[in-house]
Scaffold this active site. Structure first.
Site, mmCIF file in Angstrom:
data_model
loop_
_atom_site.group_PDB
_atom_site.id
_atom_site.type_symbol
_atom_site.label_atom_id
_atom_site.label_comp_id
_atom_site.label_asym_id
_atom_site.label_seq_id
_atom_site.Cartn_x
_atom_site.Cartn_y
_atom_site.Cartn_z
ATOM 1 N N LYS A 6 -2.573 1.321 -2.286
ATOM 2 C CA LYS A 6 -2.875 2.753 -2.159
ATOM 3 C C LYS A 6 -3.743 3.031 -0.930
ATOM 4 O O LYS A 6 -3.463 3.946 -0.149
ATOM 5 C CB LYS A 6 -3.558 3.257 -3.435
ATOM 6 C CG LYS A 6 -2.710 3.113 -4.689
ATOM 7 C CD LYS A 6 -3.391 3.662 -5.931
ATOM 8 C CE LYS A 6 -4.513 2.778 -6.417
ATOM 9 N NZ LYS A 6 -4.051 1.459 -6.918
ATOM 10 N N THR A 7 -4.791 2.245 -0.765
ATOM 11 C CA THR A 7 -5.675 2.427 0.394
ATOM 12 C C THR A 7 -4.934 2.134 1.694
ATOM 13 O O THR A 7 -5.110 2.840 2.699
ATOM 14 C CB THR A 7 -6.903 1.505 0.268
ATOM 15 O OG1 THR A 7 -7.596 1.808 -0.945
ATOM 16 C CG2 THR A 7 -7.847 1.684 1.446
ATOM 17 N N ASP A 10 -11.171 7.499 -2.861
ATOM 18 C CA ASP A 10 -10.706 6.466 -3.786
ATOM 19 C C ASP A 10 -11.308 6.703 -5.173
ATOM 20 O O ASP A 10 -12.407 7.264 -5.290
ATOM 21 C CB ASP A 10 -11.115 5.091 -3.261
ATOM 22 C CG ASP A 10 -10.308 3.964 -3.877
ATOM 23 O OD1 ASP A 10 -9.300 4.250 -4.568
ATOM 24 O OD2 ASP A 10 -10.670 2.786 -3.663
ATOM 25 N N THR A 22 -6.615 4.664 -10.262
ATOM 26 C CA THR A 22 -5.962 3.731 -11.172
ATOM 27 C C THR A 22 -5.831 4.337 -12.561
ATOM 28 O O THR A 22 -5.217 3.732 -13.435
ATOM 29 C CB THR A 22 -6.779 2.424 -11.266
ATOM 30 O OG1 THR A 22 -8.127 2.748 -11.640
ATOM 31 C CG2 THR A 22 -6.801 1.700 -9.935
ATOM 32 N N ARG A 32 -2.526 -8.017 -3.707
ATOM 33 C CA ARG A 32 -3.929 -8.435 -3.597
ATOM 34 C C ARG A 32 -4.149 -9.777 -4.291
ATOM 35 O O ARG A 32 -4.854 -10.642 -3.770
ATOM 36 C CB ARG A 32 -4.840 -7.367 -4.206
ATOM 37 C CG ARG A 32 -6.332 -7.705 -4.059
ATOM 38 C CD ARG A 32 -7.187 -6.627 -4.671
ATOM 39 N NE ARG A 32 -7.055 -5.369 -3.946
ATOM 40 C CZ ARG A 32 -7.426 -4.190 -4.437
ATOM 41 N NH1 ARG A 32 -7.935 -4.110 -5.651
ATOM 42 N NH2 ARG A 32 -7.279 -3.097 -3.720
#
Length: 338
Positions: free
Chosen positions: A70-71, A115, A164, A224
């Site tokens: 997302k980032t 975020d 999230t 990740r």
């Protein structure tokens, strides 16, 4: 922005640049971003249309489990537009004044990335609504009868938010992301393998196809996690003076307690607790948490989603139940087979 990643040569980072590896591994070009094709196609249309109109894109919300990119997408959008990106998070904005400070420091065309936006409190959300809709910032100065409202005009900007926990966003806030609300999906094993090989090239690591495949299998379909495993396997191979192949990956991840399906020691412990203490379930999440000496939220948000995804547990109205696949994974026999 191509539909599918073209061939590319990621730049290898120098040893002195290793202090922020996660940032170094983040794609910096659209053709380096692997996966999420549907989202990239939609963003391509949105950004190109906005560029042709000479107007900032409308506000965008990304949601999904952590570690899916997302980032990274927010940074890529800023680079595509040639815009400055200002970054903050929901927990960092504690007062209306904090939000006002962030918004009034934006320039025309800037990207504001928030975020974990679901952690904004409701009073701050109320101030954010007019800023998103009409570019106005309403600030109340003073208290009681002497209080007055000042309205400031904000420059045109694009808010990109990530969360999230999209269910925790209020409906009014969610509806104001007129540019689109996009859910990031888990990656396929092939996509994860490509990400691992790209990351290995950036880090200057030689990894065999079998090693990349093994990391991808255990990565929980999350980039990740795959990059984390790659770095730990690199460390193990370096210390043991071994090639980074399947054998080395097996040994390194075994030390981390990660099995062939990507389950950690804690994941397997939860399965064993349900089986050995509660006859395979059904059992409530609060009871599991107490037996495992773990927080309920940790089990629900960290361990349970993957156990559900791989089909090792089921949720029922009466509680959690270990499936036959879960029994087989632990080398145990389900009582349902008799």
């Amino acid at each position: 922005m191509p539909d599918e990643p073209a061939s590319f040569e990621p730049e290898t980072i120098a040893p002195e640049d290793n202090s922020f590896l996660d940032t170094a591994l983040r794609p910096s070009k659209w053709d380096e971003y692997i996966g999420q094709k549907n989202i990239k196609d939609n963003l391509h249309i949105l950004l190109q249309a906005a560029e042709e109109r000479k107007h900032p894109p409308e506000h965008i919300l990304f949601y999904g489990p952590p570690g899916l990119g997302k980032t990274t997408l927010a940074h890529l959008i800023a680079k595509e537009l040639g815009a400055q990106i200002k970054i903050t998070s929901g927990p960092a904005i504690e007062k209306v004044g904090d939000l006002a400070s962030v918004l009034t420091n934006l320039s025309a065309g800037d990207i504001l990335f928030i975020d974990e936006i679901h952690r904004l409190n409701k009073a701050i959300e109320e101030v954010l609504y007019p800023a998103m809709e009409s570019g106005k910032l309403d600030i109340i100065i003073g208290k009681g009868p002497s209080a007055r409202t000042i309205q400031l005009d904000l420059p045109p900007f694009t808010l990109i938010a990530a969360t999230t926990r999209v269910a925790l966003l209020s409906s009014p806030l969610r509806s104001r992301f007129s540019g689109g609300v996009f859910r990031l999906e888990f990656y396929s094993q092939n996509e994860i393998e490509r990400i691992v090989k790209r990351s290995a090239k950036i880090l200057g690591i030689e990894i065999g196809d079998d090693g990349a495949e093994e990391i991808a299998k255990r990565s929980r379909f999350t980039p990740r996690t795959a990059n984390y495993f790659l770095k730990r396997c690199r460390d193990y191979a370096q210390v043991k003076k071994q090639k980074l192949d399947k054998k080395t990956v097996d040994e390194a991840l075994a030390m981390l307690g990660v099995d062939a399906m990507g389950l950690t020691h804690e994941d397997r412990s939860i399965l064993k607790i349900i089986i050995e203490k509660f006859n395979g379930g059904p059992v409530g999440i609060n009871t599991i948490a107490a037996a495992a000496s773990e927080e309920e939220a940790t089990i629900e948000e960290v361990h349970e989603p993957y156990l559900l995804q791989v089909g090792f547990i089921d949720r029922t109205p009466r509680g959690r139940v270990v499936t036959e696949a879960g029994y087989r994974h632990l080398g145990m026999t389900s009582p349902n087979l008799f």
